[in-house]
Structure formats: C-alpha cells, structure tokens
Design a protein around this motif. Structure first.
Motif, PDB file in Angstrom:
ATOM      1  N   HIS A 197      11.488  10.731 -33.181  1.00  0.00           N
ATOM      2  CA  HIS A 197      12.614  10.514 -32.199  1.00  0.00           C
ATOM      3  C   HIS A 197      12.376  10.449 -30.676  1.00  0.00           C
ATOM      4  O   HIS A 197      13.038   9.360 -30.268  1.00  0.00           O
ATOM      5  CB  HIS A 197      13.527  12.252 -32.187  1.00  0.00           C
ATOM      6  N   TYR A 198      10.956  10.884 -30.267  1.00  0.00           N
ATOM      7  CA  TYR A 198      10.625  10.654 -29.118  1.00  0.00           C
ATOM      8  C   TYR A 198      10.093   9.193 -28.856  1.00  0.00           C
ATOM      9  O   TYR A 198      10.553   8.349 -27.927  1.00  0.00           O
ATOM     10  CB  TYR A 198       9.824  11.513 -28.616  1.00  0.00           C
ATOM     11  N   ILE A 201      13.047   6.390 -28.409  1.00  0.00           N
ATOM     12  CA  ILE A 201      13.682   6.625 -27.052  1.00  0.00           C
ATOM     13  C   ILE A 201      12.841   6.104 -26.356  1.00  0.00           C
ATOM     14  O   ILE A 201      12.886   4.953 -25.626  1.00  0.00           O
ATOM     15  CB  ILE A 201      13.616   7.816 -27.000  1.00  0.00           C
ATOM     16  N   SER A 205      14.064   2.045 -24.449  1.00  0.00           N
ATOM     17  CA  SER A 205      13.492   1.967 -23.364  1.00  0.00           C
ATOM     18  C   SER A 205      12.655   0.725 -22.457  1.00  0.00           C
ATOM     19  O   SER A 205      12.997  -0.023 -21.672  1.00  0.00           O
ATOM     20  CB  SER A 205      12.823   3.411 -22.684  1.00  0.00           C
ATOM     21  N   ASP A 227      22.135  12.188 -32.406  1.00  0.00           N
ATOM     22  CA  ASP A 227      20.580  13.208 -30.860  1.00  0.00           C
ATOM     23  C   ASP A 227      20.490  12.003 -31.245  1.00  0.00           C
ATOM     24  O   ASP A 227      20.875  11.565 -29.580  1.00  0.00           O
ATOM     25  CB  ASP A 227      20.601  14.567 -31.475  1.00  0.00           C
ATOM     26  N   LEU A 228      19.951  10.877 -31.339  1.00  0.00           N
ATOM     27  CA  LEU A 228      19.179   9.906 -31.005  1.00  0.00           C
ATOM     28  C   LEU A 228      20.315   8.160 -30.934  1.00  0.00           C
ATOM     29  O   LEU A 228      19.836   8.526 -29.268  1.00  0.00           O
ATOM     30  CB  LEU A 228      18.894   8.983 -32.434  1.00  0.00           C
ATOM     31  N   GLU A 231      21.474   9.675 -26.909  1.00  0.00           N
ATOM     32  CA  GLU A 231      19.591   9.410 -26.285  1.00  0.00           C
ATOM     33  C   GLU A 231      19.139   8.158 -25.639  1.00  0.00           C
ATOM     34  O   GLU A 231      18.958   7.519 -24.371  1.00  0.00           O
ATOM     35  CB  GLU A 231      17.699   9.623 -26.770  1.00  0.00           C
ATOM     36  N   ASN A 253      23.748  17.124 -27.401  1.00  0.00           N
ATOM     37  CA  ASN A 253      23.132  17.747 -26.116  1.00  0.00           C
ATOM     38  C   ASN A 253      24.476  17.521 -25.347  1.00  0.00           C
ATOM     39  O   ASN A 253      24.322  16.696 -24.675  1.00  0.00           O
ATOM     40  CB  ASN A 253      21.953  16.975 -25.999  1.00  0.00           C
ATOM     41  N   LEU A 256      23.230  16.011 -22.059  1.00  0.00           N
ATOM     42  CA  LEU A 256      23.016  14.285 -21.114  1.00  0.00           C
ATOM     43  C   LEU A 256      24.560  13.651 -21.211  1.00  0.00           C
ATOM     44  O   LEU A 256      24.652  12.653 -20.552  1.00  0.00           O
ATOM     45  CB  LEU A 256      22.118  14.255 -22.764  1.00  0.00           C
ATOM     46  N   ARG A 260      25.393  11.206 -18.275  1.00  0.00           N
ATOM     47  CA  ARG A 260      25.390   9.417 -18.358  1.00  0.00           C
ATOM     48  C   ARG A 260      26.434   9.739 -18.164  1.00  0.00           C
ATOM     49  O   ARG A 260      26.756   7.817 -17.781  1.00  0.00           O
ATOM     50  CB  ARG A 260      24.742   9.354 -19.747  1.00  0.00           C
TER      51      ARG A 260
END
Length: 328
Positions: A197-198, A201, A205, A227-228, A231, A253, A256, A260
């Motif tokens: 997941h992270y 992201i 990015s 969820d992803l 993000e 979330n 978020l 955004r």
C-alpha cells in the motif's frame, strides 16, 4: 408415468444447484412475449459478479433459474414476439438479458443490439464492453491527464485502451504479471504490481512529481484497492468506482476524501435504455478498429464446464483474463 420432453421445444441450460455446484438440464425453451425476441445463443461471457453468488452467500437462493447468472450473451435472433420491428429473425445481436448460460434466452427488443457483418465469427460479449464504455464516459478522461487504473482484468484492460486512445497517460496496477503485460499491450505508460500500500503511494507520487493522478479508476470491487485508489487521486481529482462491491459495507477514509475535495463517481448504470446505447457505442468502437478485444477473451468453455469457467474466473490462472461459455 415419466414425462418425455419434446426435444424440438427444449434446450440445455445451466442451473447452479448450490455453492460451487452446477448441472446442465433440459428445460422448455422460452417463448418471446409481446415486444420481446428470442436469441439462439452463440455464447455468454463470465462476469466477476457471478463469483459471489457462485460461492453461496446467505442471501443466495438455489437452484438458480435455468441459464441464471448469465448476462453477457450474444447470438442470432430466432423468434420475435408481436410488435417487434427493430430486429428480424436471422439478425446477429448482443443481448442484455439475464439467463444466458443456456442455448436460448429472451430479451426485450430494445435490449438487443445488432452486430454488423464485420464482427461475424467474433466472440462478442457486448454487456461488459458496454460497461467499459459507460465507465470511460463517466470518468471524463481527457488528453494530457494522468490516469491510474487499479485492477487490470477485462474491464481494466479495455479502459486502458480507451484512455490511451484519447491521449491520457495510464498507470496500470494489478497483482498479476500477465495482467500487467496485457496493460502494456493496451498502451499503459507505467505498470505497477498491486502489493504494498504505502510503497505504491510513494511510487505514484514519484511518477507524478507529487501531484498524484487526475483520474483514478478502481476496478477490483474490494476494500483495499478502493482505499488505495483514493490515496492515488490528486486534490480536486476524480475517483471512479467501477468495481462491483458485493461483500458488504465499506469503511472509507472520509477525511482524505474531504481534504482533497475528490469528485467521486459511482460508474454503474441501471437504465436499460442507457445500457443499450453504450453497448451500441462499444459495437461501433470494435467495428471501427478503435478497440481490438479478440485477445482479451482468453478462455472458452462448453456449457457443461461452466463450473470450470467460474472457478478460473475466481482463481485467475496464468494467462487468464476473461472466460466465455460457448454453445456447441
């Protein structure tokens, strides 16, 4: 006394008898009513939405109706009800009907879409192609945008082609190497393994200079990919929900989404007239060469092996993208 069915008035149809269980039965052929047509089916696509009923959740009722769960059929009109003038016997059509895991199905005349001669002999599950066209239309994708597609099955692959065709840069995410290979063939600029997941992201990015994506399409139907997807969507970007979420409520979330200022699109369509329109768009896209879907129907099964087709759709062996059941 045992009743003997008239073989000229019966058909073979798959019936799901319990979780993970099916059989083929000989049942009466349906007859078209006023405003309906009957289709002698050539085949029917297997949809990922079939998998939850196949698994036998509490809300599912067995046995299914003959041919039940099959909603991606195509074939040749072989009978018409009174008042039908839009198609005639012999027309090859894609059908928006609901019992197409069988040799015959009936549909309202305005729910069948004629297939042009250029598509003769081609496997043509029109309903999922129309679904992809609708999602693409609802996504509002434009040239120069960066688009992430989370989940590359049949739907994600078609959306990759449609997005790149208008000049968008596509980042495709999938857990399977074969799916990512398909995404590259369909024009994806970058492909990422759907795992951490992270890390994902951070990678998106990096690929977008910290801006993230103008449009993100979630095409899995599970909680984590949704969820992803959020993000990966930039501020004031568009999050498009294309996956079919059948396994209960979702907890998102919302902080978020609020922060955004995301535009969230639930890209599912229920209006039959709109659905027929988008299937017509899909037919034209394939006829014109804008879409080439021949290699996306990777596995074909006879009706008696519908269980194997459903299990392959669930398990996704290497080289699998989309299964169809063909009548022989």
């Amino acid at each position: 006394m045992t009743e003997v069915l008239d073989q000229t008035r019966t058909m073979r149809a798959a019936v799901v008898t319990g979780p993970g269980q099916m059989e083929v039965r000989h049942v009466p052929r349906p007859e078209p009513e006023t405003g309906q047509v009957r289709i002698k089916l050539e085949g029917c696509g297997v949809c990922a939405s079939n998998l939850t009923p196949w698994a036998g959740p509490e809300w599912m009722t067995f046995p299914t109706s003959p041919g039940g769960l099959g909603h991606e059929g195509w074939g040749v009109v072989d009978a018409v009800g009174s008042g039908v003038t839009s198609v005639v016997v012999g027309d090859r059509v894609a059908a928006l009907s609901h019992n197409s895991f069988a040799e015959y199905d009936v549909a309202d005349a305005d729910a069948v879409v004629p297939l042009p001669p250029e598509l003769d002999g081609m496997l043509f599950a029109g309903e999922p192609l129309g679904c992809a066209m609708n999602i693409f239309r609802r996504s509002g994708i434009e040239a120069g945008q960066t688009v992430a597609i989370v989940g590359i099955g049949f739907l994600g692959a078609v959306l990759t082609r449609l997005a790149t065709d208008v000049g968008a840069r596509v980042i495709a995410l999938s857990r399977r190497p074969y799916s990512l290979e398909v995404a590259r063939r369909m024009g994806a600029a970058e492909t990422l393994v759907l795992d951490d997941h992270y890390a994902l992201i951070a990678k998106v990015s990096e690929l977008t200079d910290g801006r993230f994506c103008d449009v993100v399409i979630e095409a899995v139907g599970k909680a984590w990919p949704l969820d992803l997807a959020a993000e990966l969507t930039r501020e004031r970007g568009r999050l498009v929900i294309a996956g079919y979420h059948q396994d209960g409520p979702r907890q998102i979330n919302m902080q978020l989404w609020n922060w955004r200022g995301l535009d969230v699109v639930n890209a599912h369509e229920r209006d039959p007239a709109v659905y027929a329109e988008i299937v017509r768009e899909a037919v034209e896209a394939v006829r014109s060469g804008r879409l080439d879907v021949r290699d996306l129907f990777t596995h074909a099964y006879p009706l008696e092996q519908l269980d194997e087709a459903l299990n392959a759709t669930r398990d996704r062996p290497d080289g699998f993208l989309k299964a169809v059941v063909v009548m022989r």
